[in-house]
Design an enzyme around this catalytic site. Structure first.
Site, PDB file in Angstrom:
ATOM      1  N   SER A 194       0.743  -1.060  -0.017  1.00  0.00           N
ATOM      2  CA  SER A 194      -0.387  -0.346  -0.022  1.00  0.00           C
ATOM      3  C   SER A 194       0.464   1.287  -0.396  1.00  0.00           C
ATOM      4  O   SER A 194       0.330   2.581   0.012  1.00  0.00           O
ATOM      5  CB  SER A 194      -1.110  -0.068   1.305  1.00  0.00           C
ATOM      6  OG  SER A 194      -0.068   0.055   2.542  1.00  0.00           O
ATOM      7  N   LEU A 251       3.362   1.982   2.462  1.00  0.00           N
ATOM      8  CA  LEU A 251       4.193   2.377   3.333  1.00  0.00           C
ATOM      9  C   LEU A 251       5.312   1.558   4.546  1.00  0.00           C
ATOM     10  O   LEU A 251       5.556   2.022   5.491  1.00  0.00           O
ATOM     11  CB  LEU A 251       2.694   2.062   4.211  1.00  0.00           C
ATOM     12  CG  LEU A 251       1.398   2.641   4.550  1.00  0.00           C
ATOM     13  CD1 LEU A 251       0.373   1.786   5.389  1.00  0.00           C
ATOM     14  CD2 LEU A 251       1.230   4.221   4.442  1.00  0.00           C
ATOM     15  N   SER A 282       5.922  -1.338   3.730  1.00  0.00           N
ATOM     16  CA  SER A 282       5.847  -2.779   4.870  1.00  0.00           C
ATOM     17  C   SER A 282       7.220  -3.891   4.295  1.00  0.00           C
ATOM     18  O   SER A 282       7.467  -4.211   5.523  1.00  0.00           O
ATOM     19  CB  SER A 282       4.817  -3.501   3.977  1.00  0.00           C
ATOM     20  OG  SER A 282       4.916  -4.111   2.972  1.00  0.00           O
ATOM     21  N   SER A 283       7.990  -3.553   3.392  1.00  0.00           N
ATOM     22  CA  SER A 283       9.172  -4.467   2.565  1.00  0.00           C
ATOM     23  C   SER A 283      10.630  -4.104   3.250  1.00  0.00           C
ATOM     24  O   SER A 283      11.282  -4.850   4.057  1.00  0.00           O
ATOM     25  CB  SER A 283       9.034  -4.636   1.449  1.00  0.00           C
ATOM     26  OG  SER A 283       9.074  -3.806   0.326  1.00  0.00           O
ATOM     27  N   ASP A 295      12.773   3.986   1.895  1.00  0.00           N
ATOM     28  CA  ASP A 295      12.236   3.555   2.495  1.00  0.00           C
ATOM     29  C   ASP A 295      13.447   2.723   3.530  1.00  0.00           C
ATOM     30  O   ASP A 295      12.465   2.657   5.255  1.00  0.00           O
ATOM     31  CB  ASP A 295      11.260   1.757   2.099  1.00  0.00           C
ATOM     32  CG  ASP A 295      10.304   2.734   0.713  1.00  0.00           C
ATOM     33  OD1 ASP A 295      10.349   4.282   0.616  1.00  0.00           O
ATOM     34  OD2 ASP A 295       9.611   1.874   0.583  1.00  0.00           O
TER      35      ASP A 295
END
Length: 388
Positions: free
Chosen positions: A142, A144, A146-147, A204
């Site tokens: 999405s 955000l 996550s990975s 990220d």
């Protein structure tokens, strides 16, 4: 011994897409985490397997240590004390181990994450039997992070029980790594991200590792320190999107309208720079915080307008924008667009009743709503009792 690690997700406050064309972008951590629990098996356990349990899926994987050795030692032992890029040969070998687990077709997208797990685990810890349990508060796919949160928390847990980190095992509660360990966690997590995404930017995993906020421009990362509390409503439209196609669409539009799009990217760059200045300036009293929040709202609205110029909005995003605008709240998409998540700034003086009404209306549209604090700690570890 058992160690737990948690790493935050991320949002893009300003600059997505334009950052590909030389503009600055600002990313921030959010207090929604991926949690990793790592426990090595003792001799008395008589368990010679490596287990991975993805509790939210729910899926469980298990490999005998002998099988992992058999497959990976054919292409050389991956164990390494320094962050190492997974070679194509190793990716093929690891993929063979993942295929043996018969991941359901509906969840086959998780295969690259499981491959990243096997690479990071065997590189950092070698062939030790253990159980690793993963849970996450972040919706997958999405925008955000996550990975990255997964790779950072996993790397932190693995390094915490390695010779590469010097930590106090007697400390109770969550604690942070030193700068050298954080750099190491970030580099390992980036290698995991490469397996999952191919050519990640590094934004990220850096935000998830170091926390707070980061400005990214032309390949250079600058860590920012926020002096004001920010709270966002994160609305997950649950609409999947093709990030590569959206990025390509912006590039194609730039080729068709080079001068106009150059002006758009320049405007985004100025917004990112101004936002960076605002969040780092002192906010000694409530009035100052309110004034800064109002400026941030205007910058978010301007950024969203420019993202619409780039062609990366979506009907679902526009629904969120219309809904929050009714309550005089500022919103913008975060990440690639075309669906995904939308940010809405929740001012300090906003009443809880208004927030409840907004959430109820958005959830009636089938969206998922999460409230997140912005710019908190990065990755943390815990050896003893861990409170949330």
């Amino acid at each position: 011994m058992e160690v737990r690690a948690r790493a935050p997700g991320k949002i893009i406050l300003a600059g997505e897409h334009a950052v590909v064309h030389g503009s600055a972008a600002v990313a921030a951590s959010i207090n929604l985490y991926t949690h990793v629990s790592l426990r090595f098996h003792s001799i008395s356990d008589n368990d010679h397997t490596l287990k991975l349990h993805l509790k939210d899926m729910p899926l469980e994987f298990s490999w005998s240590i002998e099988r992992i050795k058999e497959v990976l030692q054919e292409v050389g032992c991956p164990f390494s004390s320094t962050p190492t890029t997974c070679t194509p040969e190793f990716i093929k070998s690891i993929a063979a181990l993942v295929i043996e687990q018969n991941i359901p077709e509906a969840k086959i997208g998780l295969a690259s994450g499981v491959s990243a797990f096997l690479w990071l685990y065997t590189c950092i810890q070698g062939f030790k039997p253990a159980t690793v349990v993963i849970t996450s508060e972040l919706p997958l796919g999405s925008g955000l992070g996550s990975s990255a949160s997964f790779c950072v928390s996993l790397s932190a847990a693995l390094l915490a029980l390695s010779d590469s980190a010097s930590l106090d095992f007697s400390h109770q509660g969550w604690s942070v790594f030193g700068e050298n360990e954080l750099e190491l966690v970030n580099k390992w997590a980036f290698e995991g991200e490469k397996i999952i995404h191919g050519k990640p930017s590094g934004i990220d995993n850096s935000v998830s590792t170091f926390g707070n906020m980061i400005k990214f421009k032309s390949g250079s990362l600058t860590r920012l320190s926020s002096n004001m509390p920010l709270k966002m409503l994160v609305t997950n439209t649950k609409v999947g999107r093709n990030t590569k196609a959206l990025v390509a669409g912006v590039s194609e539009r730039t080729l068709r309208h080079p001068d106009a799009m150059k002006a758009v990217f320049n405007a985004v760059d100025l917004i990112s720079e101004e936002l960076s200045t605002i969040i780092q300036s002192p906010a000694p009293d409530e009035l100052s915080i309110t004034e800064k929040e109002e400026k941030l709202e205007e910058l978010m609205e301007m950024n969203q307008g420019l993202l619409q110029c780039m062609g990366v909005s979506h009907a679902s995003i526009e629904t969120v924008l219309r809904t929050t605008l009714k309550y005089k709240l500022a919103s913008k998409l975060t990440g690639a667009g075309g669906g995904g998540c939308v940010l809405t700034l929740l001012p300090t003086l906003l009443s809880g009743t208004v927030v409840d009404k907004v959430i109820a209306e958005l959830e009636s549209c089938g969206f998922q709503c999460l409230i997140a604090g912005i710019g908190g700690n990065g990755v943390e570890i815990c050896f003893g009792s861990c409170s949330s």
